[in-house]
Design a protein around this motif. Structure first.
Motif, PDB file in Angstrom:
ATOM      1  N   ILE A   1      -3.527  21.876   1.139  1.00 39.20           N
ATOM      2  CA  ILE A   1      -3.995  22.033   2.520  1.00 39.20           C
ATOM      3  C   ILE A   1      -2.980  22.792   3.376  1.00 39.20           C
ATOM      4  O   ILE A   1      -3.297  23.205   4.478  1.00 39.20           O
ATOM      5  CB  ILE A   1      -4.321  20.666   3.180  1.00 39.20           C
ATOM      6  N   ASP A   2      -1.782  22.964   2.885  1.00 42.13           N
ATOM      7  CA  ASP A   2      -0.770  23.690   3.656  1.00 42.13           C
ATOM      8  C   ASP A   2      -0.670  25.166   3.269  1.00 42.13           C
ATOM      9  O   ASP A   2      -0.606  26.028   4.127  1.00 42.13           O
ATOM     10  CB  ASP A   2       0.602  23.026   3.513  1.00 42.13           C
ATOM     11  N   CYS A   3      -0.658  25.462   1.954  1.00 42.13           N
ATOM     12  CA  CYS A   3      -0.451  26.855   1.543  1.00 42.13           C
ATOM     13  C   CYS A   3      -1.642  27.435   0.784  1.00 42.13           C
ATOM     14  O   CYS A   3      -1.671  28.631   0.516  1.00 42.13           O
ATOM     15  CB  CYS A   3       0.835  26.991   0.738  1.00 42.13           C
ATOM     16  N   GLY A   4      -2.632  26.598   0.426  1.00 40.08           N
ATOM     17  CA  GLY A   4      -3.860  27.104  -0.180  1.00 40.08           C
ATOM     18  C   GLY A   4      -3.799  27.386  -1.670  1.00 40.08           C
ATOM     19  O   GLY A   4      -4.754  27.879  -2.246  1.00 40.08           O
TER      20      GLY A   4
ATOM     21  N   ARG B   1      -3.729  13.634  -4.340  1.00 38.95           N
ATOM     22  CA  ARG B   1      -2.848  14.435  -3.494  1.00 38.95           C
ATOM     23  C   ARG B   1      -3.592  15.642  -2.933  1.00 38.95           C
ATOM     24  O   ARG B   1      -4.525  16.157  -3.560  1.00 38.95           O
ATOM     25  CB  ARG B   1      -1.631  14.906  -4.298  1.00 38.95           C
ATOM     26  N   VAL B   2      -3.167  16.076  -1.764  1.00 38.65           N
ATOM     27  CA  VAL B   2      -3.824  17.223  -1.135  1.00 38.65           C
ATOM     28  C   VAL B   2      -2.829  18.355  -0.867  1.00 38.65           C
ATOM     29  O   VAL B   2      -3.165  19.338  -0.221  1.00 38.65           O
ATOM     30  CB  VAL B   2      -4.524  16.821   0.180  1.00 38.65           C
ATOM     31  N   ARG B   3      -1.587  18.173  -1.334  1.00 43.57           N
ATOM     32  CA  ARG B   3      -0.575  19.220  -1.160  1.00 43.57           C
ATOM     33  C   ARG B   3       0.075  19.523  -2.505  1.00 43.57           C
ATOM     34  O   ARG B   3       0.202  18.648  -3.345  1.00 43.57           O
ATOM     35  CB  ARG B   3       0.536  18.773  -0.206  1.00 43.57           C
ATOM     36  N   CYS B   4       0.512  20.780  -2.687  1.00 44.05           N
ATOM     37  CA  CYS B   4       1.264  21.123  -3.890  1.00 44.05           C
ATOM     38  C   CYS B   4       2.642  20.464  -3.810  1.00 44.05           C
ATOM     39  O   CYS B   4       3.044  19.964  -2.753  1.00 44.05           O
ATOM     40  CB  CYS B   4       1.392  22.641  -4.021  1.00 44.05           C
ATOM     41  N   VAL B   5       3.354  20.475  -4.931  1.00 48.04           N
ATOM     42  CA  VAL B   5       4.656  19.793  -4.988  1.00 48.04           C
ATOM     43  C   VAL B   5       5.609  20.330  -3.917  1.00 48.04           C
ATOM     44  O   VAL B   5       6.273  19.565  -3.228  1.00 48.04           O
ATOM     45  CB  VAL B   5       5.275  19.942  -6.400  1.00 48.04           C
ATOM     46  N   GLU B   6       5.637  21.657  -3.767  1.00 52.93           N
ATOM     47  CA  GLU B   6       6.557  22.254  -2.784  1.00 52.93           C
ATOM     48  C   GLU B   6       6.253  21.809  -1.357  1.00 52.93           C
ATOM     49  O   GLU B   6       7.148  21.443  -0.616  1.00 52.93           O
ATOM     50  CB  GLU B   6       6.501  23.786  -2.834  1.00 52.93           C
ATOM     51  N   CYS B   7       4.974  21.849  -0.986  1.00 50.52           N
ATOM     52  CA  CYS B   7       4.600  21.479   0.385  1.00 50.52           C
ATOM     53  C   CYS B   7       4.836  19.987   0.618  1.00 50.52           C
ATOM     54  O   CYS B   7       5.270  19.588   1.689  1.00 50.52           O
ATOM     55  CB  CYS B   7       3.151  21.847   0.669  1.00 50.52           C
ATOM     56  N   GLN B   8       4.545  19.172  -0.396  1.00 52.67           N
ATOM     57  CA  GLN B   8       4.778  17.734  -0.279  1.00 52.67           C
ATOM     58  C   GLN B   8       6.267  17.473  -0.083  1.00 52.67           C
ATOM     59  O   GLN B   8       6.668  16.675   0.767  1.00 52.67           O
ATOM     60  CB  GLN B   8       4.279  17.023  -1.546  1.00 52.67           C
ATOM     61  N   HIS B   9       7.073  18.188  -0.840  1.00 50.08           N
ATOM     62  CA  HIS B   9       8.524  18.038  -0.763  1.00 50.08           C
ATOM     63  C   HIS B   9       9.013  18.436   0.631  1.00 50.08           C
ATOM     64  O   HIS B   9       9.813  17.749   1.242  1.00 50.08           O
ATOM     65  CB  HIS B   9       9.172  18.919  -1.831  1.00 50.08           C
TER      66      HIS B   9
ATOM     67  N   LEU C   1       7.283  18.479   3.372  1.00 47.94           N
ATOM     68  CA  LEU C   1       6.796  17.489   4.328  1.00 47.94           C
ATOM     69  C   LEU C   1       7.693  16.255   4.328  1.00 47.94           C
ATOM     70  O   LEU C   1       8.058  15.730   5.390  1.00 47.94           O
ATOM     71  CB  LEU C   1       5.368  17.090   3.952  1.00 47.94           C
ATOM     72  N   GLU C   2       8.066  15.811   3.130  1.00 49.20           N
ATOM     73  CA  GLU C   2       8.912  14.615   3.030  1.00 49.20           C
ATOM     74  C   GLU C   2      10.294  14.863   3.619  1.00 49.20           C
ATOM     75  O   GLU C   2      10.867  13.996   4.270  1.00 49.20           O
ATOM     76  CB  GLU C   2       9.013  14.166   1.564  1.00 49.20           C
ATOM     77  N   GLN C   3      10.802  16.081   3.384  1.00 49.16           N
ATOM     78  CA  GLN C   3      12.111  16.421   3.962  1.00 49.16           C
ATOM     79  C   GLN C   3      12.044  16.422   5.479  1.00 49.16           C
ATOM     80  O   GLN C   3      12.943  15.937   6.152  1.00 49.16           O
ATOM     81  CB  GLN C   3      12.541  17.797   3.475  1.00 49.16           C
ATOM     82  N   ARG C   4      10.948  16.969   6.015  1.00 49.30           N
ATOM     83  CA  ARG C   4      10.779  17.027   7.465  1.00 49.30           C
ATOM     84  C   ARG C   4      10.667  15.606   8.029  1.00 49.30           C
ATOM     85  O   ARG C   4      11.279  15.282   9.040  1.00 49.30           O
ATOM     86  CB  ARG C   4       9.528  17.845   7.813  1.00 49.30           C
ATOM     87  N   ASN C   5       9.887  14.760   7.356  1.00 49.46           N
ATOM     88  CA  ASN C   5       9.748  13.369   7.805  1.00 49.46           C
ATOM     89  C   ASN C   5      11.087  12.651   7.793  1.00 49.46           C
ATOM     90  O   ASN C   5      11.374  11.856   8.688  1.00 49.46           O
ATOM     91  CB  ASN C   5       8.756  12.612   6.931  1.00 49.46           C
ATOM     92  N   ARG C   6      11.889  12.965   6.753  1.00 50.59           N
ATOM     93  CA  ARG C   6      13.192  12.331   6.649  1.00 50.59           C
ATOM     94  C   ARG C   6      14.073  12.754   7.820  1.00 50.59           C
ATOM     95  O   ARG C   6      14.786  11.946   8.400  1.00 50.59           O
ATOM     96  CB  ARG C   6      13.831  12.710   5.316  1.00 50.59           C
ATOM     97  N   LEU C   7      13.986  14.018   8.174  1.00 49.14           N
ATOM     98  CA  LEU C   7      14.765  14.525   9.299  1.00 49.14           C
ATOM     99  C   LEU C   7      14.298  13.882  10.601  1.00 49.14           C
ATOM    100  O   LEU C   7      15.094  13.499  11.444  1.00 49.14           O
ATOM    101  CB  LEU C   7      14.634  16.046   9.420  1.00 49.14           C
ATOM    102  N   LEU C   8      12.965  13.773  10.734  1.00 47.20           N
ATOM    103  CA  LEU C   8      12.393  13.265  11.975  1.00 47.20           C
ATOM    104  C   LEU C   8      12.562  11.755  12.122  1.00 47.20           C
ATOM    105  O   LEU C   8      12.862  11.261  13.196  1.00 47.20           O
ATOM    106  CB  LEU C   8      10.901  13.593  12.063  1.00 47.20           C
ATOM    107  N   TYR C   9      12.348  11.035  11.010  1.00 48.41           N
ATOM    108  CA  TYR C   9      12.326   9.568  11.096  1.00 48.41           C
ATOM    109  C   TYR C   9      13.497   8.907  10.390  1.00 48.41           C
ATOM    110  O   TYR C   9      13.580   7.695  10.328  1.00 48.41           O
ATOM    111  CB  TYR C   9      11.015   9.022  10.525  1.00 48.41           C
ATOM    112  N   GLY C  10      14.373   9.723   9.797  1.00 51.48           N
ATOM    113  CA  GLY C  10      15.560   9.181   9.167  1.00 51.48           C
ATOM    114  C   GLY C  10      15.293   8.447   7.872  1.00 51.48           C
ATOM    115  O   GLY C  10      16.035   7.575   7.498  1.00 51.48           O
ATOM    116  N   ARG C  11      14.157   8.806   7.200  1.00 56.12           N
ATOM    117  CA  ARG C  11      13.950   8.247   5.865  1.00 56.12           C
ATOM    118  C   ARG C  11      13.255   9.236   4.972  1.00 56.12           C
ATOM    119  O   ARG C  11      12.760  10.232   5.425  1.00 56.12           O
ATOM    120  CB  ARG C  11      13.153   6.947   5.918  1.00 56.12           C
TER     121      ARG C  11
END
Ligand SMILES: [Zn+2]
Length: 83
Positions: free
Chosen positions: A48-51, A63-71, A73-83
């Motif tokens: 859903i992110d890169c098609g 899952r609805v995202r490829c491995v790269e996009c999921q990764h 997203l998780e990195q961004r969440n970690r930055l935003l929420y500290g986990r």
């Protein structure tokens, strides 16, 4: 019966609450993001992110995202929420 709340009981209750919160958060992460249609097809077969076409194994995990996009997203969440 006592008028004094037991600090040990209170701590135990807090610990339980915290543990439940963590378990719920972990469960949330593993929860499928899509469910299979009754005819056996899947609503989302492309990231859903890169098609890009999702591997069948990933689709079957719900899952609805490829491995790269999921990764990413998780990195961004970690930055935003500290986990
Ligand atoms: Zn992607």
């Amino acid at each position: 019966m006592t008028d004094h709340p037991d600090p040990i009981d209170k701590a135990a209750a807090l610990t339980d609450m915290y543990t439940e919160h963590c378990v719920a958060a972990a469960r949330q992460g593993a929860k499928p993001e899509q469910v299979q249609n009754e005819d056996g097809s899947w609503p989302v077969t492309e990231c859903i992110d890169c098609g890009v076409d999702l591997p069948q194994a990933r689709i079957e995990l719900g899952r609805v995202r490829c491995v790269e996009c999921q990764h990413r997203l998780e990195q961004r969440n970690r930055l935003l929420y500290g986990r």
